[in-house]
Write a protein that holds these residues in place. Structure first.
Motif, PDB file in Angstrom:
ATOM      1  N   GLY A   1       0.825  -1.202   0.000  1.00  0.00           N
ATOM      2  CA  GLY A   1       0.000   0.000   0.000  1.00  0.00           C
ATOM      3  C   GLY A   1       0.856   1.247   0.000  1.00  0.00           C
ATOM      4  O   GLY A   1       2.022   1.230   0.425  1.00  0.00           O
ATOM      5  N   ASN A   2       0.285   2.335  -0.465  1.00  0.00           N
ATOM      6  CA  ASN A   2       0.972   3.619  -0.523  1.00  0.00           C
ATOM      7  C   ASN A   2      -0.011   4.718  -0.160  1.00  0.00           C
ATOM      8  O   ASN A   2      -1.057   4.851  -0.797  1.00  0.00           O
ATOM      9  CB  ASN A   2       1.543   3.851  -1.932  1.00  0.00           C
ATOM     10  N   LEU A   3       0.309   5.482   0.877  1.00  0.00           N
ATOM     11  CA  LEU A   3      -0.520   6.602   1.319  1.00  0.00           C
ATOM     12  C   LEU A   3       0.313   7.872   1.210  1.00  0.00           C
ATOM     13  O   LEU A   3       1.428   7.927   1.740  1.00  0.00           O
ATOM     14  CB  LEU A   3      -0.967   6.391   2.769  1.00  0.00           C
ATOM     15  N   TYR A   4      -0.207   8.904   0.504  1.00  0.00           N
ATOM     16  CA  TYR A   4       0.577  10.120   0.335  1.00  0.00           C
ATOM     17  C   TYR A   4      -0.315  11.356   0.310  1.00  0.00           C
ATOM     18  O   TYR A   4      -1.517  11.289   0.057  1.00  0.00           O
ATOM     19  CB  TYR A   4       1.418  10.058  -0.946  1.00  0.00           C
ATOM     20  N   ASN A   5       0.309  12.486   0.595  1.00  0.00           N
ATOM     21  CA  ASN A   5      -0.350  13.786   0.555  1.00  0.00           C
ATOM     22  C   ASN A   5       0.323  14.635  -0.506  1.00  0.00           C
ATOM     23  O   ASN A   5       1.548  14.786  -0.509  1.00  0.00           O
ATOM     24  CB  ASN A   5      -0.255  14.484   1.918  1.00  0.00           C
ATOM     25  N   TYR A   6      -0.476  15.177  -1.421  1.00  0.00           N
ATOM     26  CA  TYR A   6       0.049  15.964  -2.537  1.00  0.00           C
ATOM     27  C   TYR A   6      -0.480  17.393  -2.448  1.00  0.00           C
ATOM     28  O   TYR A   6      -1.677  17.604  -2.228  1.00  0.00           O
ATOM     29  CB  TYR A   6      -0.383  15.335  -3.864  1.00  0.00           C
ATOM     30  N   LYS A   7       0.409  18.353  -2.614  1.00  0.00           N
ATOM     31  CA  LYS A   7       0.026  19.763  -2.578  1.00  0.00           C
ATOM     32  C   LYS A   7       0.661  20.481  -3.760  1.00  0.00           C
ATOM     33  O   LYS A   7       1.859  20.338  -4.011  1.00  0.00           O
ATOM     34  CB  LYS A   7       0.478  20.420  -1.279  1.00  0.00           C
ATOM     35  N   ILE A   8      -0.141  21.255  -4.490  1.00  0.00           N
ATOM     36  CA  ILE A   8       0.355  22.062  -5.593  1.00  0.00           C
ATOM     37  C   ILE A   8      -0.182  23.473  -5.433  1.00  0.00           C
ATOM     38  O   ILE A   8      -1.341  23.679  -5.071  1.00  0.00           O
ATOM     39  CB  ILE A   8      -0.049  21.461  -6.960  1.00  0.00           C
ATOM     40  N   HIS A   9       0.696  24.463  -5.688  1.00  0.00           N
ATOM     41  CA  HIS A   9       0.301  25.856  -5.499  1.00  0.00           C
ATOM     42  C   HIS A   9       1.127  26.743  -6.423  1.00  0.00           C
ATOM     43  O   HIS A   9       2.315  26.514  -6.618  1.00  0.00           O
ATOM     44  CB  HIS A   9       0.508  26.300  -4.051  1.00  0.00           C
ATOM     45  N   GLY A  10       0.482  27.769  -7.001  1.00  0.00           N
ATOM     46  CA  GLY A  10       1.221  28.707  -7.822  1.00  0.00           C
ATOM     47  C   GLY A  10       0.356  29.784  -8.428  1.00  0.00           C
ATOM     48  O   GLY A  10      -0.857  29.600  -8.619  1.00  0.00           O
ATOM     49  N   ASN A  11       0.968  30.924  -8.722  1.00  0.00           N
ATOM     50  CA  ASN A  11       0.348  32.006  -9.474  1.00  0.00           C
ATOM     51  C   ASN A  11       0.939  31.967 -10.874  1.00  0.00           C
ATOM     52  O   ASN A  11       2.120  32.255 -11.072  1.00  0.00           O
ATOM     53  CB  ASN A  11       0.629  33.362  -8.810  1.00  0.00           C
TER      54      ASN A  11
END
Length: 822
Positions: free
Chosen positions: A675-685
């Protein structure tokens, strides 16, 4: 007089005496009798002579060494097993308490036995954890037989494949593919689709690559090890597959066809090692699509909705021929030559019925409506021709120099034909748009590597030059003629050139229980994109350092700790750099950006693994920081058309935890779960076509892969596996969950030489909701959601014949750039 001691004192005294009694050690080194090279990861087992009880078991390290510690004095024997070699026994070992016994150099010989003489019991999945990689046997996944490398890969830990066949590792879609250690700067999906699963021996996941590897790939490296004969003489393996009639009807124009065959012949004698092979695969897929889209026009104060539904099917076939010749002039000089020539074809048909309406944005009052039929046929074709030459010289001090040349010439072409027809009278054409293109590629790679033993470790250094040129000719024909104001930008030509010079050096070694490797790679990359309608070339020159380091600490016989760091780069494909729009669908345009920047990624991981009698377990904590993540973002081009543009979307980060387990409760039953559990965050102007845009998305996601095998008898086995991918965040929305279960039954004949398998793929049974995925994106002035429903309950029959065993690497050239651009 009797002296009575408390029970606790007796236990303490016994333990104290035992601690001195169990300090005998046995060590040794396993090597190949011919090449004298270490036998890496050979199985070594220590048995007690009196009752043949297993005392210890382990695998040799990268230097072929093994060590048994804290042994009671007595009589023992050792059994050494290595795939492709004769089993080696060392009998009548008599060791005294506290003795340090060194067995020295133990030589093993390649096996000349036929496969029929090998008895196989159980189906335990083999998984090896090394300092920078995890290695998995491909043959354990029966449901992949007759398919492609993707069918094998999707079962591995932290690997997920969605409904489009896109592959991600630890949540990252970008990674590098190696074939037998040779780099492939290509789109992974295309490379792996053309590689038959039957030719794969094992797959390595290199999650924190060292400096000697190319730094390409956001998620690290996947190394595919193919099969080849090891014993002198003639070796043959052949497979054929056919599909039974489809069980589900989607109202498609044609019924899918599924059949194929592959064969590899190897001849090895004295100094020569020759292999030839070929394969043909036809693998069509039926399917359906349901879509719902709307756009808002704030100037006219209107909202336009254009839902659609209809066929979405694929016709796919590919064929290839390959050959390799290796000549060992003497133990110090080896030269090998490889050739590959093949073709791949894909046709995606989307016949959709649209119901368009335009309403007042405030009151929702209907302004106009229309219904039309859209037939969209997208074809992709490519011919791939490659050749490579490699030469290795080993000096008297055991240092080695390797030189290699890889050349590639490909011809990629295709078209998107978009027909808008009246409904229900579909013989009347409203508009016909044809987007043909040609994109020939020429590329080569020169490489020079040198390795030498210094102290207790190895120093490796090298230089590499990579060069590729791709010319593109893109046409755009509209019938009847249109007064579209920007029509000129829809056709033209491009010329893209990439030159990369790189140097690296790394040192690896072992100090007691600690293995280590550290290195640094320097790279100068120059990219130029010329456009027919722009007199100014788009130039990007980059100078970067790519450090890497890995540690593996052996706590004891079963427990290991590891840590790693690697800096990576995800380069832009020429397709992503092409700004000439393509009419992807009636509702979609797609284009790239010639000034797109590559992604730069920092990878870090910390993990541990445990090997025990009936299996193994591992877990790893990892982190990625991504600079300039490339996203395909939507914007409104017209009321009924969205424009998808590749752009750099600010920055992103990803952290997660992966874990996996192999377990054999009984000889007839094995279980694999990861199993693989992850948190992804993307941000930009950012700006899309000069329009400012803010993206911000953070979500958790996970994937689960499981496999279980039941050995019902010596010749009959049953296997079931499942692949699940949860909802995942994107820059403008999310990709829905994706779920695929498979089952296979395998029967062997002729003492193992012939096997027949019945495969039940994409199991749904009308209730499971398998093999479909919803993709949703949204912005200030648009919303789109599409449900892709692919064929389920596919039944296949696979036949496999092995005249002799195939276990070692088959050195064949692989596509540098053509597969990626396909």
């Amino acid at each position: 007089m009797k002296i009575r001691l408390p029970l606790g004192c007796l236990i303490f005294l016994f333990s104290y005496i035992s601690s001195f009694a169990q300090n005998a050690n046995i060590k040794g080194k396993v090597t190949d009798v011919k090449s004298k090279s270490p036998a890496e990861y050979a199985s070594v087992a220590l048995f007690r002579t009196t009752d043949s009880t297993l005392v210890y078991g382990q695998v040799t390290g990268t230097n072929g060494e093994f060590r048994f510690t804290k042994i009671l004095g007595g009589y023992y024997y050792i059994k050494i097993i290595f795939v492709g070699y004769e089993t080696k026994y060392i009998k009548e070992i008599n060791i005294a308490d506290s003795q340090q016994l060194d067995l020295g150099n133990i030589q093993i010989s390649p096996s000349g036995k036929m496969l029929s003489e090998v008895a196989i019991s159980g189906q335990k999945i083999t998984a090896l954890n090394k300092i920078d990689k995890q290695s998995y046997k491909a043959g354990q996944f029966e449901s992949a037989k007759g398919g492609s490398a993707i069918d094998v890969l999707k079962n591995l830990p932290s690997v997920a494949v969605n409904s489009e066949g896109d592959i991600s590792v630890r949540g990252s879609s970008g990674f590098m593919v190696l074939i037998n250690g040779k780099p492939v700067l290509a789109d992974a999906q295309t490379v792996l689709t053309q590689l038959p699963a039957n030719t794969i021996d094992n797959i390595e996941l290199i999650t924190a690559p060292s400096a000697k590897y190319d730094p390409d790939g956001r998620g690290g490296i996947i190394n595919i090890i193919t099969k080849k004969g090891t014993a002198d003489g003639f070796t043959l393996v052949a497979n054929s597959q056919g599909g039974l009639p489809g069980t589900v009807s989607y109202g498609n124009l044609k019924k899918p066809k599924r059949f194929g065959a592959d064969a590899t012949i190897n001849y090895k004698k004295n100094k020569w090692d020759i292999s030839v092979g070929g394969n043909y695969t036809r693998n069509d897929n039926a399917g359906y699509r349901e879509g719902n889209v709307y756009t808002k026009n704030f100037t006219n104060n209107t909202i336009t909705r254009f839902p659609s539904n209809g066929e979405r099917s694929f016709d796919r076939h590919n064929y290839a021929g390959r050959a390799s010749v290796s000549y060992t002039a003497d133990p110090n000089n080896v030269i090998s030559v490889g050739l590959y020539s093949g073709k791949r074809y894909q046709a995606r048909l989307a016949d959709l019925l649209y119901n368009n309406t335009t309403s007042d944005l405030n009151t929702n009052a209907l302004i106009k409506s229309t219904t039309y039929y859209n037939s969209n046929l997208q074809t992709k074709e490519g011919t791939f021709n490659l050749g490579n030459v490699d030469y290795t010289h080993t000096f008297t001090n055991k240092s080695a120099l390797t030189a290699g040349l890889l050349y590639e010439h490909d011809n990629l072409y295709g078209a998107t034909q978009n027909r808008n027809l009246k409904f229900p009278n579909t013989t009347d054409t409203i508009q016909y748009v044809n987007n043909p293109y040609k994109r020939p590629i020429n590329a080569y790679r020169l490489k020079l590597d040198y390795s030498v033993n210094i102290g207790k470790g190895k120093l490796e250094s090298g230089y590499q030059f990579r060069h590729d040129i791709q010319d593109g000719i893109f046409d755009y024909f509209v019938t009847p003629a249109t007064s579209q104001p920007d029509l000129d930008k829809f056709s033209g030509s491009t010329h893209a050139k990439n030159d990369i010079n790189s140097f690296y050096s790394q040192y690896s070694g072992k100090v007691q229980q600690l293995e280590y490797v550290g290195g640094l790679r320097y790279e100068y990359a120059a990219r130029t994109v010329n456009l027919s309608y722009d007199p100014n070339p788009h130039i990007l020159n980059l100078s970067n350092l790519f450090p890497s380091a890995s540690l593996l600490y052996h706590l004891n016989e079963g427990w290991n700790l590891k840590a790693g760091y690697s800096k990576r780069v995800q380069r832009n494909s020429n397709l992503e750099l092409n700004p000439i729009p393509e009419r992807e669908h009636s509702e979609t345009l797609e284009q790239g950006d010639p000034d797109l920047l590559p992604e730069f990624i920092d990878l870090a991981e910390l993990g541990m693994n445990r090997n025990f009698t009936n299996g193994s377990f591992f877990t790893t904590l990892y982190y990625q920081h991504i600079k300039n993540p490339v996203q395909r973002l939507n914007s409104v081009y017209a009321d009924t058309i969205l424009n998808r543009v590749y752009t750099n979307a600010g920055s992103a980060r990803l952290f997660g935890l992966e874990a996996g387990m192999n377990l054999s409760p009984f000889k007839w039953w094995s279980i694999y779960l990861s199993g693989n559990l992850y948190n992804y965050k993307i941000h930009g102007n950012i700006a899309i076509l000069n329009e400012p845009f803010i993206i911000s998305n953070t979500k958790w996601a996970y994937s689960v892969n499981g496999n279980t095998n039941f050995q019902l008898s010596k010749t009959l086995s049953l296997q079931a596996n499942i692949n699940y991918l949860s909802k995942r965040p994107t820059a403008q929305g999310e990709d829905g969950q994706f779920f695929v279960p498979n089952t296979s039954v395998k029967k062997t004949f002729m003492k193992g030489r012939l096997s027949a398998s019945l495969l039940w793929q994409n199991m749904n049974m009308g209730i499971l909701g398998a093999n479909k995925q919803r993709i949703t994106t949204a912005g200030r002035d648009f919303y789109t959601t599409t449900n892709y429903i692919s064929e389920t309950d596919v039944l296949l029959i696979n036949l496999s014949f092995n005249l002799n065993r195939f276990t070692s690497k088959l050195k064949l050239p692989t596509s540098e750039t053509g597969d990626r651009e396909f």
